[in-house]
Design a protein around this motif. Structure first.
Motif, PDB file in Angstrom:
ATOM      1  N   GLU A   1       6.103  21.601 -13.625  1.00 53.21           N
ATOM      2  CA  GLU A   1       5.459  22.393 -12.573  1.00 53.21           C
ATOM      3  C   GLU A   1       4.488  21.536 -11.765  1.00 53.21           C
ATOM      4  OE1 GLU A   1       6.977  24.944 -15.721  1.00 53.21           O
ATOM      5  OE2 GLU A   1       5.574  23.244 -15.776  1.00 53.21           O
ATOM      6  N   ALA A   2       3.743  20.697 -12.470  1.00 49.94           N
ATOM      7  CA  ALA A   2       2.776  19.848 -11.778  1.00 49.94           C
ATOM      8  C   ALA A   2       3.480  18.841 -10.877  1.00 49.94           C
ATOM      9  CB  ALA A   2       1.903  19.115 -12.796  1.00 49.94           C
ATOM     10  N   MET A   3       4.556  18.230 -11.384  1.00 46.13           N
ATOM     11  CA  MET A   3       5.248  17.217 -10.601  1.00 46.13           C
ATOM     12  C   MET A   3       5.988  17.835  -9.413  1.00 46.13           C
ATOM     13  SD  MET A   3       4.004  14.805 -12.172  1.00 46.13           S
ATOM     14  CE  MET A   3       4.649  13.583 -11.038  1.00 46.13           C
ATOM     15  N   ALA A   4       6.361  19.115  -9.542  1.00 43.14           N
ATOM     16  CA  ALA A   4       7.015  19.800  -8.422  1.00 43.14           C
ATOM     17  C   ALA A   4       6.070  19.910  -7.231  1.00 43.14           C
ATOM     18  CB  ALA A   4       7.483  21.183  -8.859  1.00 43.14           C
ATOM     19  N   GLU A   5       4.763  19.957  -7.521  1.00 47.31           N
ATOM     20  CA  GLU A   5       3.770  20.026  -6.451  1.00 47.31           C
ATOM     21  C   GLU A   5       3.796  18.753  -5.610  1.00 47.31           C
ATOM     22  OE1 GLU A   5      -0.982  21.174  -5.998  1.00 47.31           O
ATOM     23  OE2 GLU A   5      -0.032  21.073  -7.968  1.00 47.31           O
ATOM     24  N   PHE A   6       3.980  17.624  -6.283  1.00 46.97           N
ATOM     25  CA  PHE A   6       4.070  16.357  -5.552  1.00 46.97           C
ATOM     26  C   PHE A   6       5.354  16.297  -4.735  1.00 46.97           C
ATOM     27  CE2 PHE A   6       5.189  11.908  -5.029  1.00 46.97           C
ATOM     28  CZ  PHE A   6       4.002  11.366  -4.576  1.00 46.97           C
ATOM     29  N   ASP A   7       6.427  16.883  -5.258  1.00 46.05           N
ATOM     30  CA  ASP A   7       7.714  16.851  -4.559  1.00 46.05           C
ATOM     31  C   ASP A   7       7.638  17.490  -3.175  1.00 46.05           C
ATOM     32  OD1 ASP A   7       8.940  15.527  -6.613  1.00 46.05           O
ATOM     33  OD2 ASP A   7       9.736  17.333  -7.567  1.00 46.05           O
ATOM     34  N   GLU A   8       6.672  18.390  -2.989  1.00 42.51           N
ATOM     35  CA  GLU A   8       6.543  19.069  -1.694  1.00 42.51           C
ATOM     36  C   GLU A   8       6.130  18.110  -0.577  1.00 42.51           C
ATOM     37  OE1 GLU A   8       3.932  22.385  -2.080  1.00 42.51           O
ATOM     38  OE2 GLU A   8       5.099  23.333  -3.688  1.00 42.51           O
TER      39      GLU A   8
ATOM     40  N   GLN B   1       3.516   8.799  -7.035  1.00 42.81           N
ATOM     41  CA  GLN B   1       3.815   9.905  -7.938  1.00 42.81           C
ATOM     42  C   GLN B   1       3.188   9.652  -9.316  1.00 42.81           C
ATOM     43  OE1 GLN B   1       7.982  10.334  -8.923  1.00 42.81           O
ATOM     44  NE2 GLN B   1       7.853  12.559  -8.781  1.00 42.81           N
ATOM     45  N   SER B   2       3.209   8.409  -9.746  1.00 39.54           N
ATOM     46  CA  SER B   2       2.621   8.044 -11.037  1.00 39.54           C
ATOM     47  C   SER B   2       1.124   8.337 -11.056  1.00 39.54           C
ATOM     48  CB  SER B   2       2.878   6.560 -11.308  1.00 39.54           C
ATOM     49  OG  SER B   2       2.208   6.118 -12.451  1.00 39.54           O
ATOM     50  N   GLN B   3       0.442   8.028  -9.966  1.00 39.41           N
ATOM     51  CA  GLN B   3      -0.993   8.293  -9.893  1.00 39.41           C
ATOM     52  C   GLN B   3      -1.281   9.792  -9.872  1.00 39.41           C
ATOM     53  OE1 GLN B   3      -2.346   5.614  -6.636  1.00 39.41           O
ATOM     54  NE2 GLN B   3      -0.667   4.395  -7.433  1.00 39.41           N
ATOM     55  N   PHE B   4      -0.389  10.556  -9.259  1.00 36.83           N
ATOM     56  CA  PHE B   4      -0.539  12.014  -9.266  1.00 36.83           C
ATOM     57  C   PHE B   4      -0.324  12.545 -10.684  1.00 36.83           C
ATOM     58  CE2 PHE B   4       1.178  16.337  -8.732  1.00 36.83           C
ATOM     59  CZ  PHE B   4       0.120  16.906  -8.050  1.00 36.83           C
ATOM     60  N   ALA B   5       0.654  11.992 -11.398  1.00 37.56           N
ATOM     61  CA  ALA B   5       0.916  12.424 -12.772  1.00 37.56           C
ATOM     62  C   ALA B   5      -0.301  12.191 -13.656  1.00 37.56           C
ATOM     63  CB  ALA B   5       2.129  11.676 -13.332  1.00 37.56           C
ATOM     64  N   GLN B   6      -1.055  11.123 -13.381  1.00 36.78           N
ATOM     65  CA  GLN B   6      -2.237  10.807 -14.188  1.00 36.78           C
ATOM     66  C   GLN B   6      -3.297  11.904 -14.060  1.00 36.78           C
ATOM     67  OE1 GLN B   6      -4.612   7.343 -13.003  1.00 36.78           O
ATOM     68  NE2 GLN B   6      -4.396   6.553 -15.079  1.00 36.78           N
ATOM     69  N   LEU B   7      -3.251  12.663 -12.986  1.00 35.81           N
ATOM     70  CA  LEU B   7      -4.217  13.743 -12.774  1.00 35.81           C
ATOM     71  C   LEU B   7      -3.699  15.084 -13.284  1.00 35.81           C
ATOM     72  CD1 LEU B   7      -5.297  12.807  -9.136  1.00 35.81           C
ATOM     73  CD2 LEU B   7      -6.431  12.215 -11.278  1.00 35.81           C
ATOM     74  N   ASN B   8      -2.548  15.080 -13.934  1.00 33.56           N
ATOM     75  CA  ASN B   8      -1.940  16.317 -14.416  1.00 33.56           C
ATOM     76  C   ASN B   8      -1.476  16.178 -15.866  1.00 33.56           C
ATOM     77  OD1 ASN B   8      -1.501  18.285 -11.910  1.00 33.56           O
ATOM     78  ND2 ASN B   8      -1.199  16.196 -11.219  1.00 33.56           N
ATOM     79  N   LEU B   9      -2.324  15.599 -16.693  1.00 32.93           N
ATOM     80  CA  LEU B   9      -1.941  15.349 -18.073  1.00 32.93           C
ATOM     81  C   LEU B   9      -1.942  16.632 -18.899  1.00 32.93           C
ATOM     82  CD1 LEU B   9      -3.952  12.071 -18.750  1.00 32.93           C
ATOM     83  CD2 LEU B   9      -1.612  12.329 -17.914  1.00 32.93           C
ATOM     84  N   LYS B  10      -1.050  16.672 -19.885  1.00 29.10           N
ATOM     85  CA  LYS B  10      -0.972  17.822 -20.778  1.00 29.10           C
ATOM     86  C   LYS B  10      -2.215  17.910 -21.662  1.00 29.10           C
ATOM     87  CE  LYS B  10       4.057  18.045 -21.434  1.00 29.10           C
ATOM     88  NZ  LYS B  10       5.147  17.835 -22.411  1.00 29.10           N
ATOM     89  N   LYS B  11      -2.460  19.114 -22.159  1.00 31.33           N
ATOM     90  CA  LYS B  11      -3.490  19.278 -23.174  1.00 31.33           C
ATOM     91  C   LYS B  11      -2.894  18.916 -24.529  1.00 31.33           C
ATOM     92  CE  LYS B  11      -6.168  22.933 -20.933  1.00 31.33           C
ATOM     93  NZ  LYS B  11      -6.734  24.288 -21.071  1.00 31.33           N
ATOM     94  N   PHE B  12      -3.751  18.640 -25.498  1.00 35.01           N
ATOM     95  CA  PHE B  12      -3.257  18.349 -26.839  1.00 35.01           C
ATOM     96  C   PHE B  12      -4.265  18.861 -27.860  1.00 35.01           C
ATOM     97  CE2 PHE B  12      -5.924  14.883 -25.642  1.00 35.01           C
ATOM     98  CZ  PHE B  12      -6.548  14.446 -26.800  1.00 35.01           C
ATOM     99  N   GLN B  13      -3.829  18.938 -29.103  1.00 36.65           N
ATOM    100  CA  GLN B  13      -4.660  19.491 -30.155  1.00 36.65           C
ATOM    101  C   GLN B  13      -5.689  18.462 -30.618  1.00 36.65           C
ATOM    102  OE1 GLN B  13      -4.613  22.662 -31.298  1.00 36.65           O
ATOM    103  NE2 GLN B  13      -3.149  23.039 -29.644  1.00 36.65           N
ATOM    104  N   ILE B  14      -6.932  18.666 -30.247  1.00 35.38           N
ATOM    105  CA  ILE B  14      -7.982  17.730 -30.626  1.00 35.38           C
ATOM    106  C   ILE B  14      -8.163  17.707 -32.140  1.00 35.38           C
ATOM    107  CG2 ILE B  14     -10.477  17.350 -30.547  1.00 35.38           C
ATOM    108  CD1 ILE B  14     -10.422  17.926 -27.629  1.00 35.38           C
ATOM    109  N   ASP B  15      -7.974  18.852 -32.800  1.00 31.16           N
ATOM    110  CA  ASP B  15      -8.136  18.893 -34.263  1.00 31.16           C
ATOM    111  C   ASP B  15      -7.216  17.889 -34.941  1.00 31.16           C
ATOM    112  OD1 ASP B  15      -9.993  20.816 -33.954  1.00 31.16           O
ATOM    113  OD2 ASP B  15      -8.705  22.497 -34.487  1.00 31.16           O
TER     114      ASP B  15
END
Length: 642
Positions: free
Chosen positions: A84-91, A328-342
């Motif tokens: 979904e995030a990368m689709a934003e860049f595709d626009e 696109q790579s730099q845009f991806a860096q601003l849209n990283l997934k969340k992860f389980q900190i625990d």
């Protein structure tokens, strides 16, 4: 004998159909026939460092798209970001592509015009005026130095300017003298035209205010003593207008660049006044006014191989898709997934325990206890959070859209642009040609429409250790664990161990360990310093801050952290493969040398991988062995014994 011209990018594309099982073997076979980097020629069939480096990287690390990589490219987006995030860049991708296509075609027009003049022997390049020398001097000299400024404001302004020289092996004696003269001219320019000093932080707020006030007062007095017929009816109004801006400024009404902008307006008002009084503008200050500067410029221009530069840039014009991927790579860096900190916190606890067992066991029990106490009580671990929907992402998209809008407004029809080029002198074409980067990439275009996208692939691997004194108001030392290290346990654990080794270095430097342990550490470190023959010393600022031991070189601190992280890990794979730069399709690596980048305290990625394989006693591929043989005078490949 035929000369070979081949592109590794084309090679891996042609092999994209191959099965994963045979892919590395097929690439390696093709590499046997390649003797030079892309876009260069070789008339000897013998194997060279470039092809061996390509084969060695593949042999030790495998195909990038099949292994965890610290770089964000299409093959790794799925692991680190969302569709979904990368689709934003595709626009906005079609507009970016259109802008880059125009830039490509306009550059081709510039190159064609230069080639035509060279062919007709009309490329005359002798500067005549101070202005022409000055314009060329900036393009020739500015890349070799920069100014830093002393914070001691009790010093006279000229003495506050510190010159930081950047190393270059391309300087002749005449070039060096020209550079020195140009630097002195630039320093004098900041005094003669204080707006430049204000923009660069040379003057304090109070000094800038006083300079503006004095200059305005001098202009006002000179205007009062000027006959009305010479002054004109509008000039007093201009003075009043600037005075209003000045007094507003003293009440903290900011201009875009502060006092520098205001003084710039005052400076040109002064020039206008002199013109009204005398009919001539006062002489402008040109930094390249000394003969030494002009001789250096003349030598550089007369000896420059413009045909080769043009050829190199032409060969780089097929990199359009790569430029979009970088963006696109730099845009991806601003849209990283969340992860389980625990989960990563639990894993970090295990890394600590293993570090005590594998690394700290080399030291005395007292030192090991001291370091454990430090890690438990004084070292704070922090973990990456997702950056989606942040202000950074909005700013990035806004900046791209602003670039596209500016490009749209300034875009010329290509026929009009070609006509302008014909009316431009050869000397005026030179700065445009010199503006290209060494690799002739599209991002080096003087009229590059997408300045927001930088010429690099973004990374998701950014772990680091920071002493508390390096971060304002920080009460503890700090170790940051990146998303890459969080999601890739094997490689990530080794990366965290690398950062813990920086913390250990800091503790020993601060005499927090026993004398016996410190001596053992320093002896091992001195051996590691010998890995590189004739290595440059550490920069002065690092010596002043921390991490300075008697035998240190520029690379020692990072090489030492590497060595301890390899001892930490029992994995019979190279964790440092994660820092090898993959090709854009993920089928090969862009790292093709064991030599480090200039001023980078890290050894080159491929050299680090080879050293890791040696420490872990992995089977060394034949290509790597031959590569080490070629570099044996530069590097020591026998690992130090702890």
């Amino acid at each position: 004998m035929k000369c070979i011209i081949f592109s590794i990018c084309l090679l891996v594309t042609a092999l994209a159909w191959a099965s994963p099982k045979n892919l590395i073997e097929e690439i390696s076979e093709k590499l046997d026939s390649i003797s030079t980097p892309p876009s260069e020629q070789l008339c000897e069939p013998s194997e060279n460092k470039y092809s061996l480096a390509q084969k060695c990287g593949l042999a030790l690390c495998g195909v990038p798209q099949d292994s965890p990589s610290g770089f964000l490219l299409p093959f790794s987006y799925e692991q680190y970001t969302t569709a979904e995030a990368m689709a934003e860049f595709d626009e906005i991708k079609p507009q970016i592509k259109d802008a880059l296509e125009y830039s490509k075609k306009s550059t081709q027009a510039l190159l064609a015009e230069a080639k035509s003049r060279i062919a007709q022997q009309e490329f005359q390049l002798t500067p005549k005026s101070d202005e022409e020398f000055d314009r060329l001097a900036y393009d020739i000299y500015a890349q070799n130095y920069y100014f830093d400024y002393d914070d001691n404001k009790s010093l006279p302004p000229l003495k506050r300017i510190k010159v930081v020289h950047l190393d270059s092996d391309k300087r002749t004696e005449k070039y060096q003298k020209g550079l020195d003269a140009y630097i002195e001219g630039e320093k004098q320019k900041m005094i003669a035209m204080p707006q430049y000093g204000m923009w660069n932080g040379l003057y304090t707020e109070e000094e800038s205010q006083n300079l503006c006030e004095k200059k305005l007062a001098a202009i006002k007095l000179s205007a009062q003593n000027t006959p009305p017929e010479k002054l004109g009816s509008d000039f007093k109004e201009k003075i009043l207008e600037l005075e209003r801006v000045y007094y507003a400024k003293t009440e903290s009404v900011d201009l875009e660049n502060g006092w520098g902008d205001l003084y710039h307006e005052i400076f040109y008002l002064d020039r206008d006044l002199v013109f009204r009084q005398t009919g001539d503008y006062p002489a402008y200050f040109y930094p390249c006014h000394k003969e030494e500067c002009k001789e250096g410029v003349t030598e550089f221009i007369s000896n420059y191989d413009f045909p080769s530069l043009i050829s190199k840039v032409e060969n780089g014009l097929d990199k359009l898709d790569q430029e979009i991927i970088k963006c696109q790579s730099q845009f991806a860096q601003l849209n990283l997934k969340k992860f389980q900190i625990d989960n990563i916190q639990k894993r970090t606890d295990n890394v600590k325990l293993r570090y005590y067992k594998k690394v700290m066991s080399k030291f005395s029990s007292e030192s090991s206890k001291n370091f454990k106490k430090y890690v438990d009580e004084e070292l704070e671990y922090a973990y990456a959070e997702a950056k989606s929907q942040t202000q950074e992402k909005k700013d990035f998209l806004d900046s791209i859209n602003n670039d596209l809008e500016e490009f749209k407004n300034n875009r010329l029809e290509l026929d009009d642009y070609k006509e302008r080029l014909k009316q431009t002198s050869s000397l005026e074409l030179v700065p445009h040609l010199l503006y290209y980067d060494d690799d002739g990439s599209i991002n080096a275009f003087a009229d590059n429409p997408i300045r927001s996208c930088r010429s690099y692939i973004a990374s998701v691997l950014n772990d680091y250790f920071s002493d508390k004194n390096q971060i304002e108001n920080n009460k503890k030392d700090y170790l940051f664990v990146s998303l890459f290290s969080s999601l890739n346990p094997s490689m990530g654990n080794q990366i965290i161990a690398h950062e813990m080794s920086h913390a250990l270095s800091s503790q020993i430097f601060k005499n927090k360990m026993s004398e016996e342990s410190s001596n053992k550490y320093v002896a091992f470190r001195a051996c590691v310093s010998g890995y590189v023959n004739d290595a440059p010393p550490p920069p002065i600022e690092r010596i002043e801050e921390s991490f300075s031991y008697p035998d240190d070189t520029l690379y020692t601190e990072e090489d030492m952290a590497d060595q301890l992280s390899y001892i930490f890990s029992d994995d019979k794979q190279c964790g440092d493969c994660s820092i090898m730069t993959p090709s854009y399709d993920g089928l090969s690596y862009l790292d093709n040398s064991l030599l480090a980048a200039e001023d980078d305290p890290h050894s080159s990625s491929l050299l680090r991988v080879i050293r890791e394989a040696l420490v872990k006693k992995m089977e060394m591929p034949d290509s790597c062995q031959r590569l080490m043989e070629l570099y044996k005078d530069k590097f020591e490949f026998t690992p130090c014994d702890f």
